[in-house]
Design a protein around this motif. Structure first.
Motif, PDB file in Angstrom:
ATOM      1  N   LEU A  23      22.196 -23.300 -41.822  1.00 24.97           N
ATOM      2  CA  LEU A  23      23.215 -22.248 -41.918  1.00 24.97           C
ATOM      3  C   LEU A  23      23.706 -21.805 -40.550  1.00 24.97           C
ATOM      4  CD1 LEU A  23      21.673 -20.012 -44.723  1.00 24.97           C
ATOM      5  CD2 LEU A  23      23.391 -21.802 -44.968  1.00 24.97           C
ATOM      6  N   ALA A  24      22.771 -21.636 -39.598  1.00 28.36           N
ATOM      7  CA  ALA A  24      23.132 -21.085 -38.291  1.00 28.36           C
ATOM      8  C   ALA A  24      23.990 -22.055 -37.475  1.00 28.36           C
ATOM      9  CB  ALA A  24      21.859 -20.730 -37.514  1.00 28.36           C
ATOM     10  N   LEU A  25      23.590 -23.326 -37.418  1.00 31.17           N
ATOM     11  CA  LEU A  25      24.326 -24.265 -36.568  1.00 31.17           C
ATOM     12  C   LEU A  25      25.718 -24.589 -37.108  1.00 31.17           C
ATOM     13  CD1 LEU A  25      21.494 -26.695 -35.395  1.00 31.17           C
ATOM     14  CD2 LEU A  25      22.543 -24.790 -34.168  1.00 31.17           C
ATOM     15  N   PRO A  26      25.888 -24.900 -38.410  1.00 31.85           N
ATOM     16  CA  PRO A  26      27.265 -25.071 -38.901  1.00 31.85           C
ATOM     17  C   PRO A  26      28.096 -23.801 -38.764  1.00 31.85           C
ATOM     18  CG  PRO A  26      25.708 -26.048 -40.432  1.00 31.85           C
ATOM     19  CD  PRO A  26      24.902 -25.274 -39.436  1.00 31.85           C
ATOM     20  N   LEU A  86      33.532 -22.801 -22.995  1.00 28.89           N
ATOM     21  CA  LEU A  86      33.131 -22.679 -24.395  1.00 28.89           C
ATOM     22  C   LEU A  86      32.646 -24.014 -24.940  1.00 28.89           C
ATOM     23  CD1 LEU A  86      33.019 -21.083 -27.105  1.00 28.89           C
ATOM     24  CD2 LEU A  86      35.397 -21.813 -27.469  1.00 28.89           C
ATOM     25  N   SER A  87      33.394 -25.075 -24.683  1.00 26.21           N
ATOM     26  CA  SER A  87      33.005 -26.403 -25.173  1.00 26.21           C
ATOM     27  C   SER A  87      31.690 -26.856 -24.555  1.00 26.21           C
ATOM     28  CB  SER A  87      34.112 -27.415 -24.873  1.00 26.21           C
ATOM     29  OG  SER A  87      35.324 -27.027 -25.476  1.00 26.21           O
ATOM     30  N   GLY A  88      31.513 -26.601 -23.262  1.00 25.66           N
ATOM     31  CA  GLY A  88      30.262 -26.970 -22.613  1.00 25.66           C
ATOM     32  C   GLY A  88      29.079 -26.201 -23.159  1.00 25.66           C
ATOM     33  N   ALA A  89      29.266 -24.904 -23.423  1.00 29.94           N
ATOM     34  CA  ALA A  89      28.178 -24.089 -23.963  1.00 29.94           C
ATOM     35  C   ALA A  89      27.805 -24.541 -25.370  1.00 29.94           C
ATOM     36  CB  ALA A  89      28.584 -22.617 -23.959  1.00 29.94           C
ATOM     37  N   LEU A  90      28.804 -24.824 -26.201  1.00 33.74           N
ATOM     38  CA  LEU A  90      28.523 -25.300 -27.553  1.00 33.74           C
ATOM     39  C   LEU A  90      27.809 -26.640 -27.534  1.00 33.74           C
ATOM     40  CD1 LEU A  90      31.860 -24.350 -29.353  1.00 33.74           C
ATOM     41  CD2 LEU A  90      29.628 -23.313 -29.727  1.00 33.74           C
ATOM     42  N   ALA A  91      28.253 -27.539 -26.657  1.00 31.83           N
ATOM     43  CA  ALA A  91      27.604 -28.851 -26.559  1.00 31.83           C
ATOM     44  C   ALA A  91      26.139 -28.703 -26.154  1.00 31.83           C
ATOM     45  CB  ALA A  91      28.357 -29.731 -25.566  1.00 31.83           C
ATOM     46  N   PHE A 131      24.088 -27.248 -29.162  1.00 36.86           N
ATOM     47  CA  PHE A 131      23.884 -28.242 -30.216  1.00 36.86           C
ATOM     48  C   PHE A 131      22.930 -29.342 -29.759  1.00 36.86           C
ATOM     49  CE2 PHE A 131      28.400 -27.069 -31.692  1.00 36.86           C
ATOM     50  CZ  PHE A 131      27.893 -26.034 -32.468  1.00 36.86           C
ATOM     51  N   LEU A 132      22.988 -29.697 -28.490  1.00 31.71           N
ATOM     52  CA  LEU A 132      22.101 -30.734 -27.971  1.00 31.71           C
ATOM     53  C   LEU A 132      20.641 -30.267 -28.012  1.00 31.71           C
ATOM     54  CD1 LEU A 132      21.994 -33.550 -26.612  1.00 31.71           C
ATOM     55  CD2 LEU A 132      22.130 -32.366 -24.411  1.00 31.71           C
ATOM     56  N   LEU A 133      20.407 -29.020 -27.659  1.00 31.82           N
ATOM     57  CA  LEU A 133      19.044 -28.491 -27.644  1.00 31.82           C
ATOM     58  C   LEU A 133      18.535 -28.141 -29.041  1.00 31.82           C
ATOM     59  CD1 LEU A 133      19.251 -26.145 -24.515  1.00 31.82           C
ATOM     60  CD2 LEU A 133      18.290 -28.461 -24.640  1.00 31.82           C
ATOM     61  N   CYS A 163      21.792 -37.806 -33.156  1.00 31.74           N
ATOM     62  CA  CYS A 163      23.157 -38.130 -32.725  1.00 31.74           C
ATOM     63  C   CYS A 163      24.169 -37.757 -33.803  1.00 31.74           C
ATOM     64  CB  CYS A 163      23.245 -39.614 -32.378  1.00 31.74           C
ATOM     65  SG  CYS A 163      24.875 -40.162 -31.834  1.00 31.74           S
ATOM     66  N   THR A 164      23.830 -38.029 -35.069  1.00 34.13           N
ATOM     67  CA  THR A 164      24.740 -37.716 -36.175  1.00 34.13           C
ATOM     68  C   THR A 164      24.988 -36.221 -36.266  1.00 34.13           C
ATOM     69  OG1 THR A 164      23.939 -39.650 -37.394  1.00 34.13           O
ATOM     70  CG2 THR A 164      25.112 -37.964 -38.646  1.00 34.13           C
ATOM     71  N   ALA A 165      23.926 -35.421 -36.208  1.00 37.28           N
ATOM     72  CA  ALA A 165      24.076 -33.968 -36.312  1.00 37.28           C
ATOM     73  C   ALA A 165      24.827 -33.404 -35.108  1.00 37.28           C
ATOM     74  CB  ALA A 165      22.705 -33.312 -36.437  1.00 37.28           C
ATOM     75  N   PHE A 166      24.496 -33.873 -33.904  1.00 34.61           N
ATOM     76  CA  PHE A 166      25.156 -33.371 -32.704  1.00 34.61           C
ATOM     77  C   PHE A 166      26.657 -33.662 -32.734  1.00 34.61           C
ATOM     78  CE2 PHE A 166      26.815 -34.356 -28.455  1.00 34.61           C
ATOM     79  CZ  PHE A 166      26.678 -33.119 -27.851  1.00 34.61           C
ATOM     80  N   CYS A 167      27.029 -34.903 -33.051  1.00 34.73           N
ATOM     81  CA  CYS A 167      28.449 -35.269 -33.065  1.00 34.73           C
ATOM     82  C   CYS A 167      29.204 -34.530 -34.160  1.00 34.73           C
ATOM     83  CB  CYS A 167      28.596 -36.775 -33.240  1.00 34.73           C
ATOM     84  SG  CYS A 167      28.052 -37.738 -31.818  1.00 34.73           S
TER      85      CYS A 167
END
Length: 295
Positions: free
Chosen positions: A5-8, A50-55, A58-60, A216-220
Motif C-alpha cells: 500500500l505504501a510504495l504504490p 524529486l525523481s532522484g529521491a523517489l528512485a 524505491f531502490l532501498l 527489478c520488476t518492482a523498482f521499474c
C-alpha cells in the motif's frame, strides 16, 4: 509497514507532485521564442530532485528475502480493485490502439506530402505500436481475470509478452520522433517512462518463462508510475500555446495511462505476495467448459 500500500501510494503521490511541477516548468520556464528552458529555474531542479529521491526510496525499499517460483504465486490478487485496475488498463490499451492508428495514418500522409521532412520509419513505427496495443489490451484483460481466479490460461500466457513488446516499440517511436531534438528536457520524461514500463512488464512476463527478477520488476514499475504521471504534466497537443515537442499526443496520454494502471496492478500484487500477507477470497463463478478445455 504495508509495502503493497505504501510504495504504490508513494509512487502515485510522487507522480502527481511531479505532474504539477512539470506543468509549472512548462508554464514559466519554457521560452517559446528560443524553444529552450530557462537555466536554473526552480521547477527544473525540483523535478530532478524529486525523481532522484523517489528512485532512491524505491531502490532501498524493494529488497526481498525470497522470490516466487512462478507467475501466479507472484501476481495473484483476488480483489475487486485489482480487477478494476486491469480492466481499465486493458480498455485504455485498446483505445490507445485506435488513436495510434489514426495518428500513424496522419503522419504517413504528411510524409507522402513532404517526404524530405521526416523518415518514413516514424509513421511506420507509430502504426506498428498502435497495432500491438490490441493484443496487449486483450492480454492485460485476460491476465487480470486469471490472477483474480488463480488459474492461468494458455491464451493469457501467450499474450503476456505483447506488453513489453509494445513498450519497446513505444520507446523506439519516441526516440525517432525526437532523435534530432537537442533539448532532452522536452521529451526525456516520456522516454524514461517508456523504458521503465518496458522493463517492468518484461520482468513480470519473465515469471512465465523462469526468469524471475522481483526487485527489478518492482523498482521499474514503481518509478515508471511516478515518471509516467509526471510526463503528462502538459496540455495535450492542439490546445494552448506550447511547442509541439513539449506536449503529449492523445495516443501518448492513453498509452501512458494504460501502462501506469497495468504497472500499478502488478506491483501491488507482487509486493503483497512478497510480504507473505494472506490473500482475500473473491467469490466467483465456476469456469466455463471452454475455459476448462483451454486449460
Amino acid at each position: 509497514m504495508r509495502k503493497d500500500l505504501a510504495l504504490p501510494g508513494l509512487a502515485v503521490a510522487g507522480g502527481l507532485v511531479g505532474f504539477a511541477l512539470r506543468w509549472w516548468q512548462l508554464e514559466t520556464a519554457y521560452n517559446l521564442d528560443t524553444q529552450l528552458f530557462l537555466p536554473g529555474h526552480p521547477a527544473s531542479w525540483a523535478l530532478v530532485l524529486l525523481s532522484g529521491a523517489l528512485a532512491l526510496v524505491f531502490l532501498l525499499s524493494t529488497r526481498f528475502q525470497r522470490c516466487p517460483e512462478d507467475f501466479l504465486p507472484a501476481f495473484r490478487c483476488p480483489t475487486d480493485s485489482h480487477k478494476a485496475l486491469t480492466a481499465a488498463a486493458g480498455f485504455l490499451f485498446l483505445g490507445a490502439g485506435v488513436l495510434g492508428l489514426l495518428e500513424g495514418m496522419n503522419q504517413l500522409a504528411l510524409w507522402r506530402a513532404f517526404p524530405e521532412s521526416k523518415l518514413v520509419t516514424y509513421p511506420l513505427a507509430l502504426l506498428l505500436g498502435a497495432a500491438l496495443c490490441f493484443p496487449t489490451g486483450v492480454g492485460v484483460l485476460l491476465l487480470g481475470r486469471d490472477t483474480c481466479r488463480g488459474i492461468l490460461s494458455r491464451s493469457a500466457s501467450a499474450l503476456a509478452p505483447f506488453a513489453p513488446l509494445t513498450g519497446l516499440i513505444w520507446l523506439f517511436t519516441c526516440h525517432l520522433g525526437h532523435g534530432t531534438d537537442p533539448v532532452l528536457m522536452r521529451y526525456g520524461w516520456t522516454l524514461a517512462a517508456a523504458a521503465l514500463f518496458t522493463l517492468a512488464h518484461y520482468g513480470s512476463a519473465g515469471f512465465l518463462f523462469g526468469q524471475r527478477r522481483p526487485k527489478c520488476t518492482a523498482f521499474c514499475a514503481l518509478l515508471g508510475i511516478s515518471v509516467g504521471i509526471l510526463s503528462l504534466g502538459s496540455r495535450p497537443r492542439g490546445l494552448g500555446s506550447f511547442a509541439l515537442s513539449c506536449r503529449p499526443t492523445w495516443y501518448t496520454i492513453l498509452l501512458t495511462a494504460a501502462f501506469t494502471l497495468s504497472a500499478l496492478a502488478q506491483v501491488r500484487a507482487l509486493l503483497h505476495n512478497l510480504s507473505d500477507l494472506p490473500l482475500p477470497e473473491l467469490e466467483r463463478m465456476p469456469p466455463s467448459e471452454a475455459e476448462e478445455q483451454e486449460r
